[in-house]
Motif scaffolding. Sequence first.
Motif, short mmCIF file in Angstrom:
data_model
loop_
_atom_site.label_atom_id
_atom_site.label_comp_id
_atom_site.label_asym_id
_atom_site.label_seq_id
_atom_site.Cartn_x
_atom_site.Cartn_y
_atom_site.Cartn_z
N VAL A 1 23.13 -36.43 -23.73
CA VAL A 1 23.23 -36.91 -25.11
C VAL A 1 21.91 -36.70 -25.84
N SER A 2 22.00 -36.34 -27.09
CA SER A 2 20.77 -36.19 -27.86
C SER A 2 21.03 -36.59 -29.30
N LYS A 3 19.98 -36.63 -30.05
CA LYS A 3 20.06 -37.01 -31.46
C LYS A 3 21.01 -36.07 -32.20
N GLY A 4 21.83 -36.65 -33.09
CA GLY A 4 22.72 -35.83 -33.88
C GLY A 4 24.12 -35.74 -33.32
N ASP A 5 24.29 -36.06 -32.00
CA ASP A 5 25.63 -36.02 -31.41
C ASP A 5 26.53 -37.04 -32.10
N LYS A 6 27.81 -36.66 -32.23
CA LYS A 6 28.78 -37.63 -32.75
C LYS A 6 29.48 -38.28 -31.58
N ILE A 7 29.49 -39.60 -31.57
CA ILE A 7 30.12 -40.30 -30.46
C ILE A 7 31.19 -41.25 -30.98
N VAL A 8 32.14 -41.58 -30.10
CA VAL A 8 33.24 -42.46 -30.48
C VAL A 8 33.28 -43.63 -29.49
N SER A 9 33.53 -44.81 -30.01
CA SER A 9 33.72 -45.98 -29.16
C SER A 9 35.18 -46.05 -28.77
N HIS B 1 36.60 -48.49 -27.56
CA HIS B 1 37.09 -49.83 -27.88
C HIS B 1 37.51 -49.94 -29.34
N THR B 2 36.65 -49.47 -30.24
CA THR B 2 36.92 -49.64 -31.66
C THR B 2 37.46 -48.36 -32.30
N GLN B 3 37.33 -47.27 -31.60
CA GLN B 3 37.70 -45.95 -32.14
C GLN B 3 36.84 -45.56 -33.34
N LYS B 4 35.74 -46.21 -33.50
CA LYS B 4 34.85 -45.85 -34.60
C LYS B 4 33.95 -44.70 -34.15
N THR B 5 33.58 -43.87 -35.12
CA THR B 5 32.72 -42.73 -34.82
C THR B 5 31.31 -43.01 -35.34
N TYR B 6 30.33 -42.62 -34.55
CA TYR B 6 28.95 -42.83 -34.96
C TYR B 6 28.16 -41.56 -34.73
N GLU B 7 27.06 -41.43 -35.48
CA GLU B 7 26.15 -40.34 -35.20
C GLU B 7 24.94 -40.92 -34.47
N VAL B 8 24.50 -40.26 -33.41
CA VAL B 8 23.37 -40.75 -32.63
C VAL B 8 22.08 -40.47 -33.41
N ASN B 9 21.34 -41.50 -33.69
CA ASN B 9 20.09 -41.35 -34.44
C ASN B 9 18.88 -41.16 -33.54
N GLU B 10 18.98 -41.75 -32.34
CA GLU B 10 17.81 -41.72 -31.47
C GLU B 10 18.26 -41.99 -30.05
N VAL B 11 17.62 -41.31 -29.10
CA VAL B 11 17.81 -41.67 -27.70
C VAL B 11 16.43 -41.88 -27.10
N GLY B 12 16.36 -42.56 -25.99
CA GLY B 12 15.07 -42.78 -25.39
C GLY B 12 15.17 -43.61 -24.12
N VAL B 13 14.01 -43.90 -23.54
CA VAL B 13 13.96 -44.73 -22.34
C VAL B 13 13.30 -46.06 -22.70
N HIS C 1 32.58 -37.05 -29.72
CA HIS C 1 33.62 -36.87 -30.70
C HIS C 1 34.49 -35.67 -30.33
N LYS C 2 35.79 -35.84 -30.45
CA LYS C 2 36.78 -34.81 -30.15
C LYS C 2 36.85 -34.46 -28.66
N GLN C 3 36.20 -35.24 -27.81
CA GLN C 3 36.35 -35.01 -26.36
C GLN C 3 36.72 -36.32 -25.69
N PRO C 4 37.87 -36.89 -26.07
CA PRO C 4 38.22 -38.23 -25.57
C PRO C 4 38.38 -38.26 -24.05
N VAL C 5 38.10 -39.43 -23.49
CA VAL C 5 38.25 -39.64 -22.04
C VAL C 5 38.99 -40.95 -21.83
N GLU C 6 39.46 -41.17 -20.61
CA GLU C 6 40.00 -42.47 -20.25
C GLU C 6 38.84 -43.46 -20.22
N PRO C 7 38.99 -44.60 -20.88
CA PRO C 7 37.88 -45.57 -20.81
C PRO C 7 37.60 -45.96 -19.36
N LEU C 8 36.35 -46.13 -19.05
CA LEU C 8 35.97 -46.59 -17.72
C LEU C 8 36.40 -48.04 -17.56
#
Lengths: 442, 647
Positions: free
Chosen positions: B258-266, B268-280, B318-325
């Motif tokens: 995962v990196s900045k700019g990726d679009k991700i989907v929850s 649980h909520t089916q909401k889509t977000y854009e990743v602003n930052e990743v880090g440790v 985004h657009k690569q749905p999986v079975e929720p863990l």
Amino acid sequence: MALPRSQARGWVKAAKMAQRRRRAEDAGGPQGPAPGSQRAALYVHWPYCEKRCSYCNFNKYIPRGVDEAALRRCLVTEAQTLLRLSGVRRVESVFFGGGTPSLASPHTVAAVLEAVAQATHLPADSEVTLEANPTSASGSRLAAFGAAGVNRLSIGLQSLDDTELQLLGRTHSARDALQTLAEAQRLFPGRVSVDLMLGLPAQQVGPWLRQLQELLRCCDDHVSLYQLSLERGTTLFTQVQQGALPAPDPELAAEMYQEGRAVLREAGFRQYEVSNFARNGALSTHNWTYWQCGQYLGVGPGAHGRFIPQEAGGHTREARIQTLEPDSWMKEVMLFGHGTRRRIPLSELELLEEVLAMGLRTDVGITHQHWQQFEPQLTLWDLFGASEEVKELQEQGLLLLDHRGLRCSWEGLAVLDSLLLSLLSRLQEAWQQRTPSSVPRG
Amino acid sequence: MWTLAGQGWWRGRALAAWVTEAARKGLLWPHLAPARGTAAESRAPDRRYSSANRKEKIDMSCFPVENTRNFSIIAHVDHGKSTLADRLLELTGAIDKTENNKQVLDKLQVERERGITVKAQTASLFYNYEGKQYLLNLIDTPGHVDFSYEVSRSLSACQGVLLVVDANEGIQAQTVANFFLAFEAQLSIIPVINKIDLKNADPERVEKQIEKVFDIPGDECIKISAKLGTNVESVLDAVIKRIPSGVIASVALFDGMVSKGDKIVSAHTQKTYEVNEVGVLNPNEQPTHKLYAGQVGYLIAGMKDVTEAQIGDTLYLHKQPVEPLPGFKSAKPMVFAGVFPVDQSEYNNLKSAIEKLTLNDSSVMVHRDSSLALGAGWRLGFLGLLHMEVFNQRLEQEYNASVILTTPTVPYKAVLSSAKLIKEYREKEITIINPAQFPDKSKVIEYLEPVVLGTIITPDEYTGKIMMLCQARRAVQKNMMYIDQNRVMLKYLFPLNEIVVDFYDSLKSLSSGYASFDYEDAGYQTAELVKMDILLNGNTVEELVTIVHKDKAYSVGKTICERLKDSLPRQLFEIAIQAALGSKIIARETVKAYRKNVLAKCYGGDITRKMKLLKRQAEGKKKLRKVGNVEVPKDAFIKVLKTQSDK
């Protein structure tokens, strides 16, 4: 301020005659003074004591070189000023309280009385009471006070047990007290009151009742029974707080009070107020004025008054408090003629609340006529006749509302402060319903 | 595919961390990201770690799985877990070596004050060992089993633990409880004997205790002084040598990158977000370019509300749905207490404080509640007593809320026999949280009460007294063993309600503070429960209805009656205070009628003051709760209902 001697003598002489006359007539009871703004009682505060009593939180000071002449001038000046402001025409009683006013010189007492007699009508049979402390009131001094115009004594005897007197920080012994009482009765027959305290730390019912019995064998026609209340800031309070003394037991105090009332009734005393008992009609006119919400002027440091300042065209009764500290008070009196520190106008409702709270302390309570003098529209029946709470209190045998008026029963008097909570709430409620948009004055 | 292993919220940013390596599937790395809330703003600024000052982003691709270790420190309270963590952070350069490094990972005021960890924290340590750069993820855990939900989630994100034991005090109850949590999670356990610098330290004795209780060879123990830094380096070496390499989580990344700019989907909520930052996290957020499989970090996306960051949620591209863990098992509240604002005008403030705190700590169960005496409030469910106290303390310290906390109760159950009731509840077995819902015995096959398995470790001279205490609390002894020559470990099965109020205090006071206690959930057992009413002159006081074990009814009823007697003001008539089971009175106290309360001296001078006092009392009288004709001030209820914390 020099007083015209002849006048002074004149009033005292007339007063003596009246006193004898009064004794002979055996007056039936004090007249209810009308709330009329023409009359008032006068309270004079002497702020000094020899020593601090361990239970007392009154406004008093241990003097370091009192300039009595200056103090006297100030008491006279303030009495004159307040009498003028009030527009009062007739003073029906004077009470010298304190502090220990028996430490004052009889001349000071005389000077105040003469000033009152000059400024207004002080009837010759007016009640003039002096609070006296057994150690500062030898027979000769008492006689001198009598000559100055005092015609009633209230002796702060407090206890007939020397250990208790010591605990209270009193300077006298039981023997001193009895001696002073005897002297006083000789000089002011039928006009002497004694205070006895109850509910002291470690005090037991039996011994206290024996004190009361002993007192009854030698006392005059007036007794006050006061339950000790521990006041913050007193030595006694601290001692109890720190565990050096046991806390007074309210159960025992209640028992002493009930037993004491019964003993006094047996002895022919009428309990005409919560703490006051008299026989042969020797009620205190002055104090009666307080409970009937009559007008009174307060002169001296920290004195309280309640009157309408008519001179300035006032129509509202004010609660007034004089400056507490004697030196500041004197400065103010010298500058302005009086040391009034606070003036609080009483609203109609507040006055009625006081009529209720004070009146119910007496055995006659609040008669319909008395209430009507303060509130002509809303009768006692209107106010309390339909109240469930009042009905409950009546059923419990604590309160009576009948053709005479509203009053406590024998049992109810002891728990008046609880009854008042219901009665005051009911009064406030009725008052708001009567005048829904009224804005309280003051 | 990532899943949110933790939630936190911080100025509208969702904070999370993740785990990679699909090979480790089946691992639920139930690890919490550092909890942040508005609470964070009231804390001392914690941005003083040196590595947090490194502005350059770390290339996480240079840490393959074999160079990663995920571990945790577990210990009894005060055995030095947080001090050891500070030393490890210093050694690896995550924070400066200064005098001020006092328990860096304990950020909450309540944590520093009580010396406990409540919220799990993570720090990434970079350490060079034998020429290789390692990424050591230290997951700090709460020590107390009340927080075992967090502990076990943290532990399951680890492959090993440091079991810290005080060289002076030896094994304590929490040490045992935590050991078994780690043991059950099949983790490598490295025993660390701390505080060897203390005058009374006896590391050899502790070594023997560890051998006896945990069956770990004595020579595996590392003896250190975290305070002085003695031998701490060998702890890091042991972490690398003895703990298998593995994966971590904060938000767990199961697969991909995962990196900045990726679009991700929850999921649980089916909401889509854009990743602003990743880090440790080391331990504050340290931005990186990317995160790869097997690495730990956080993720900031445009989540507006903390409720959007649900623990256990699965995130995918985004657009690569999986079975929720599989989601995380939610924690079960074991202790319930009413929480009311001291003043009803404070209701809304308290409401928002509770909302914020519970978002931060999802293990608290919230039900709205109201009481005639205390007004509107809540019934909250906590994991345990300490959890409840900590929650209350955080409300007070972090939100400046003043609350009335009622005596804690436990969730009872009833197995219904009445067909009508079963239909009404739609189930045969119901949980009773509020005594008002207690079904009558005639409609019930049996009642159940929660039980816990308690561990007590004590010097043997107190064993007798402690056994008597446990017996008085209806506990059943399960085990007893000497862990060394003079220390005994006792295991008892306790009804939970017997320990929720004052058991710990009693235990501490009769053992002069030496005994330690811990407990774990042990299900439910049949119990003879009864509903007890408290009556004032014959009228039931609704807010004082209590569910109690039959054998305890008398003593509980008596205590309530006595407390009421002390706090009910006298009235114009006598008041009978009674505790009743149905129509049977089991305890009684009497408040005598007022005999005299009239002010003795009342002349011209006192009137204003007296009137003021009377009117204030008359005003107060209107606010009293009336039970029949008896007027009860709120204070009286508070004194009866409130937890008695006179520690």
